[in-house]
Every structure is written in C-alpha cells, then in structure tokens.
Design a protein around this motif. Structure first.
Motif, PDB file in Angstrom:
ATOM      1  N   GLY A 126      -1.662   3.216  -2.142  1.00  0.00           N
ATOM      2  CA  GLY A 126      -1.691   1.916  -3.092  1.00  0.00           C
ATOM      3  C   GLY A 126      -0.718   1.631  -4.002  1.00  0.00           C
ATOM      4  O   GLY A 126       0.072   2.425  -4.585  1.00  0.00           O
TER       5      GLY A 126
ATOM      6  N   HIS B 282       0.706  -1.088  -0.126  1.00  0.00           N
ATOM      7  CA  HIS B 282       0.132  -0.072   0.113  1.00  0.00           C
ATOM      8  C   HIS B 282       0.728   1.275   0.144  1.00  0.00           C
ATOM      9  O   HIS B 282       0.189   2.323  -0.132  1.00  0.00           O
ATOM     10  CB  HIS B 282      -0.924   0.094   1.151  1.00  0.00           C
ATOM     11  CG  HIS B 282      -2.190  -1.061   0.884  1.00  0.00           C
ATOM     12  ND1 HIS B 282      -3.146  -0.838   0.419  1.00  0.00           N
ATOM     13  CD2 HIS B 282      -2.106  -2.157   1.548  1.00  0.00           C
ATOM     14  CE1 HIS B 282      -3.679  -2.038   0.099  1.00  0.00           C
ATOM     15  NE2 HIS B 282      -3.166  -2.750   1.283  1.00  0.00           N
TER      16      HIS B 282
ATOM     17  N   ALA C 277      -3.132  -3.289  -4.917  1.00  0.00           N
ATOM     18  CA  ALA C 277      -3.346  -2.851  -3.519  1.00  0.00           C
ATOM     19  C   ALA C 277      -4.040  -1.414  -3.625  1.00  0.00           C
ATOM     20  O   ALA C 277      -3.318  -0.455  -4.328  1.00  0.00           O
ATOM     21  CB  ALA C 277      -2.090  -2.584  -2.810  1.00  0.00           C
TER      22      ALA C 277
END
Length: 93
Positions: free
Chosen positions: A28, A22, A34
C-alpha cells in the motif's frame, strides 16, 4: 480457502493495474489512501466477494471503480489474488 488457480491468474492483472497504488509488494501507499493488502486489517471485509465488489464499485472516493476495466471474470480472479495476499498462500511472492 484460497483458489490457487484464480489467485495465480489474478496476479497478472494486479501487476498491471493495482500496483500503481498498492505497490508491487501490495503493502500500500498511505499518502494515496491505498491500504496494505497483505495484513489482516480490512475495513469492508476480506472475503473474495467483498473484495470483488470493491474492485467493481470502488471505495469511498479513494479506491477507483475498475468494473468497466476488469469485468466480472477478471475482477473475480484479482479478488482471489488479493484474498491470497492476506490468507497465507504466498500470493505476493
């Protein structure tokens, strides 16, 4: 309401486990699947209990299960921190 004490405790665990996918800023990495944890877009719900469940069990083969690594207590504090990121308490700062 964000539990500031739990969120502060969760930031340390986030920074040792979650940043790999992340990122340090929790924005992300789309290439890894992610998601950005700082916005208000949530596929499975954005309450602390749902976040903790995702930490425990993983999500759709993208988010690995961390239940054995974190345990219940640490999963709750990481969930509080992740919750704080998108609920205006300045968790990422």
């Amino acid at each position: 309401q964000v539990d500031a004490g739990k969120a502060a405790a969760g930031k340390e665990k986030f920074n040792t486990i979650c940043i790999a996918c992340h990122g340090l800023d929790a924005k992300g990495n789309q290439a890894l699947g992610a998601p950005n944890l700082t916005d208000d877009i949530w596929l499975f719900g954005n309450d602390p209990q749902t976040i903790a469940e995702g930490l425990h069990k993983g999500r759709m083969g993208k988010m690995p299960a961390h239940g054995e690594i974190l345990g219940d207590q640490k999963a709750q504090v990481v969930a509080a921190y992740v919750y704080s990121l998108s609920h205006g308490s300045g968790g990422a700062q």
